[in-house]
Write an enzyme that holds these catalytic residues in place. Structure first.
Site, PDB file in Angstrom:
ATOM      1  N   LYS A   1       0.823  -1.190   0.000  1.00 60.61           N
ATOM      2  CA  LYS A   1       0.000   0.000   0.000  1.00 60.61           C
ATOM      3  C   LYS A   1       0.863   1.248   0.000  1.00 60.61           C
ATOM      4  CE  LYS A   1      -2.406  -2.517   3.391  1.00 60.61           C
ATOM      5  NZ  LYS A   1      -2.760  -2.619   4.799  1.00 60.61           N
TER       6      LYS A   1
ATOM      7  N   GLU B   1       7.395   2.003  -6.438  1.00 65.70           N
ATOM      8  CA  GLU B   1       7.631   1.579  -5.052  1.00 65.70           C
ATOM      9  C   GLU B   1       7.805   2.804  -4.156  1.00 65.70           C
ATOM     10  OE1 GLU B   1       7.208  -0.296  -2.763  1.00 65.70           O
ATOM     11  OE2 GLU B   1       8.679  -1.910  -2.699  1.00 65.70           O
ATOM     12  N   ASP B   2       7.522   2.647  -2.883  1.00 67.61           N
ATOM     13  CA  ASP B   2       7.689   3.755  -1.946  1.00 67.61           C
ATOM     14  C   ASP B   2       9.150   3.926  -1.542  1.00 67.61           C
ATOM     15  OD1 ASP B   2       7.700   1.334  -0.556  1.00 67.61           O
ATOM     16  OD2 ASP B   2       6.222   1.954   0.946  1.00 67.61           O
TER      17      ASP B   2
ATOM     18  N   ASP C   1      14.922  -0.620   0.230  1.00 65.88           N
ATOM     19  CA  ASP C   1      15.762  -0.760   1.413  1.00 65.88           C
ATOM     20  C   ASP C   1      16.796  -1.857   1.122  1.00 65.88           C
ATOM     21  OD1 ASP C   1      16.573  -0.550   4.083  1.00 65.88           O
ATOM     22  OD2 ASP C   1      14.955  -1.794   4.837  1.00 65.88           O
TER      23      ASP C   1
ATOM     24  N   LYS D   1      17.222   3.851   0.082  1.00 70.24           N
ATOM     25  CA  LYS D   1      18.041   3.772   1.293  1.00 70.24           C
ATOM     26  C   LYS D   1      19.235   2.862   0.995  1.00 70.24           C
ATOM     27  CE  LYS D   1      15.525   3.261   5.348  1.00 70.24           C
ATOM     28  NZ  LYS D   1      14.922   2.322   6.336  1.00 70.24           N
TER      29      LYS D   1
ATOM     30  N   PHE E   1      14.199   4.958  10.444  1.00 70.57           N
ATOM     31  CA  PHE E   1      12.902   4.427  10.054  1.00 70.57           C
ATOM     32  C   PHE E   1      12.010   5.543   9.528  1.00 70.57           C
ATOM     33  CE2 PHE E   1       8.937   2.178   9.979  1.00 70.57           C
ATOM     34  CZ  PHE E   1       9.354   0.947   9.479  1.00 70.57           C
TER      35      PHE E   1
ATOM     36  N   ASP F   1       4.445   3.430   6.093  1.00 70.49           N
ATOM     37  CA  ASP F   1       3.905   3.168   7.428  1.00 70.49           C
ATOM     38  C   ASP F   1       4.922   2.625   8.427  1.00 70.49           C
ATOM     39  OD1 ASP F   1       4.149   0.562   6.098  1.00 70.49           O
ATOM     40  OD2 ASP F   1       3.033  -0.221   7.812  1.00 70.49           O
TER      41      ASP F   1
ATOM     42  N   ARG G   1       0.692   6.555   7.535  1.00 69.40           N
ATOM     43  CA  ARG G   1       0.631   6.672   6.069  1.00 69.40           C
ATOM     44  C   ARG G   1       0.008   8.001   5.650  1.00 69.40           C
ATOM     45  NH1 ARG G   1       1.668   1.528   3.841  1.00 69.40           N
ATOM     46  NH2 ARG G   1       0.804  -0.244   4.974  1.00 69.40           N
TER      47      ARG G   1
HETATM   48  P1  IMP Z   1      13.192  -4.164   0.920  1.00 64.39           P
HETATM   49  O1  IMP Z   1      12.691  -5.468   0.377  1.00 64.39           O
HETATM   50  O2  IMP Z   1      14.070  -4.363   2.115  1.00 64.39           O
HETATM   51  O3  IMP Z   1      13.825  -3.292  -0.122  1.00 64.39           O
HETATM   52  O4  IMP Z   1      11.953  -3.425   1.543  1.00 64.39           O
HETATM   53  C1  IMP Z   1      11.058  -2.758   0.801  1.00 64.39           C
HETATM   54  C2  IMP Z   1       9.799  -2.468   1.588  1.00 64.39           C
HETATM   55  O5  IMP Z   1      10.022  -2.417   3.006  1.00 64.39           O
HETATM   56  C3  IMP Z   1       9.285  -1.103   1.218  1.00 64.39           C
HETATM   57  O6  IMP Z   1       8.399  -1.203   0.140  1.00 64.39           O
HETATM   58  C4  IMP Z   1       8.594  -0.655   2.477  1.00 64.39           C
HETATM   59  O7  IMP Z   1       7.269  -1.112   2.473  1.00 64.39           O
HETATM   60  C5  IMP Z   1       9.361  -1.330   3.574  1.00 64.39           C
HETATM   61  N1  IMP Z   1      10.345  -0.405   4.175  1.00 64.39           N
HETATM   62  C6  IMP Z   1      11.670  -0.347   3.963  1.00 64.39           C
HETATM   63  N2  IMP Z   1      12.260   0.636   4.673  1.00 64.39           N
HETATM   64  C7  IMP Z   1      11.257   1.228   5.348  1.00 64.39           C
HETATM   65  C8  IMP Z   1      11.204   2.345   6.268  1.00 64.39           C
HETATM   66  O8  IMP Z   1      12.194   3.005   6.601  1.00 64.39           O
HETATM   67  N3  IMP Z   1       9.973   2.650   6.746  1.00 64.39           N
HETATM   68  C9  IMP Z   1       8.841   1.967   6.418  1.00 64.39           C
HETATM   69  N4  IMP Z   1       8.839   0.941   5.564  1.00 64.39           N
HETATM   70  C10 IMP Z   1      10.036   0.564   5.035  1.00 64.39           C
HETATM   71 MG    MG Z   2       6.336  -1.342   0.229  1.00 70.05          MG
END
Ligand code: IMP
Ligand code: MG
Length: 179
Positions: free
Chosen positions: A42, A98-99, A102, A130, A151, A158, A164
């Protein structure tokens, strides 16, 4: 709600200005193509909405939902498809929205999953990046802003499904998630 924020990183004005720039870049790149903008639910909804409002070429919109962190702040490495695309992407030019990227695990899994469907192209746009925590190699074509390792919440993003609705992006106070 606002008292839980340690620092505001990007105000609504700053976000909107940057999203307009990204939308104009995308409108140039996808002129004459079969663009399908795919929001990853979301977290990307606010970003995706502002982005598509500012895209000036023909496009379709679709959504996918994948499992993320649950209520913890660490990624599990396990990605589950909760909602798949409504339509076929064969021959289409897919832009995954994507938001925040990470570790990169979610999107690299999603890319592998979608590659079997014979799209003409698949690219990624992420509002935030990030890089400090990246675990897998991932080619993110369009990035709004780089963020530090803290974070992040707001503008769709969220912590345990909350925050959100903040119209800006900020860093959550560690005491909130260490409670
Ligand atoms: P990844 O698979 O580790 O790249 O994570 C991606 C997903 O983790 C993102 O789409 C977010 O939903 C969530 N996410 C990663 N970092 C954060 C953060 O700092 N705050 C909130 N959600 C995060
Ligand atoms: Mg996400």
């Amino acid at each position: 709600m606002k008292q839980d924020i340690q620092e505001i990183l990007f105000s609504e004005d700053v976000l909107n200005k940057r999203i307009k720039e990204l939308a104009s870049e995308i409108s140039n790149d996808y002129e004459g193509k079969n663009l399908v903008v795919v929001g990853i639910l979301k977290g990307s909804v606010l970003f995706a909405a502002e982005l598509i409002k500012n895209i000036s070429v023909l496009c379709e919109i679709d959504f996918m939902a994948v499992s993320s962190y649950g209520s913890s702040t660490e990624t599990s490495g396990v990605v589950r498809i909760l909602k798949d695309l409504d339509n076929s992407i064969e021959g289409k030019d897919i832009l995954l929205v994507e938001d925040i990227v990470d570790t990169g695990i979610t999107l690299s899994y999603l890319l592998k999953y979608l590659r079997a469907r014979n799209a003409n192209s698949i690219e990624i746009i992420s509002l935030l990046n990030k890089p400090a925590r990246r675990k897998v190699d991932l080619d993110v074509k369009y990035i709004g802003f780089e963020v530090p390792d803290g974070f992040i919440v707001g503008y769709g993003i969220d912590y345990a499904e909350k925050y959100r609705n903040l119209p800006f992006i900020g860093i959550l106070k560690p005491e909130v998630y260490n409670k």
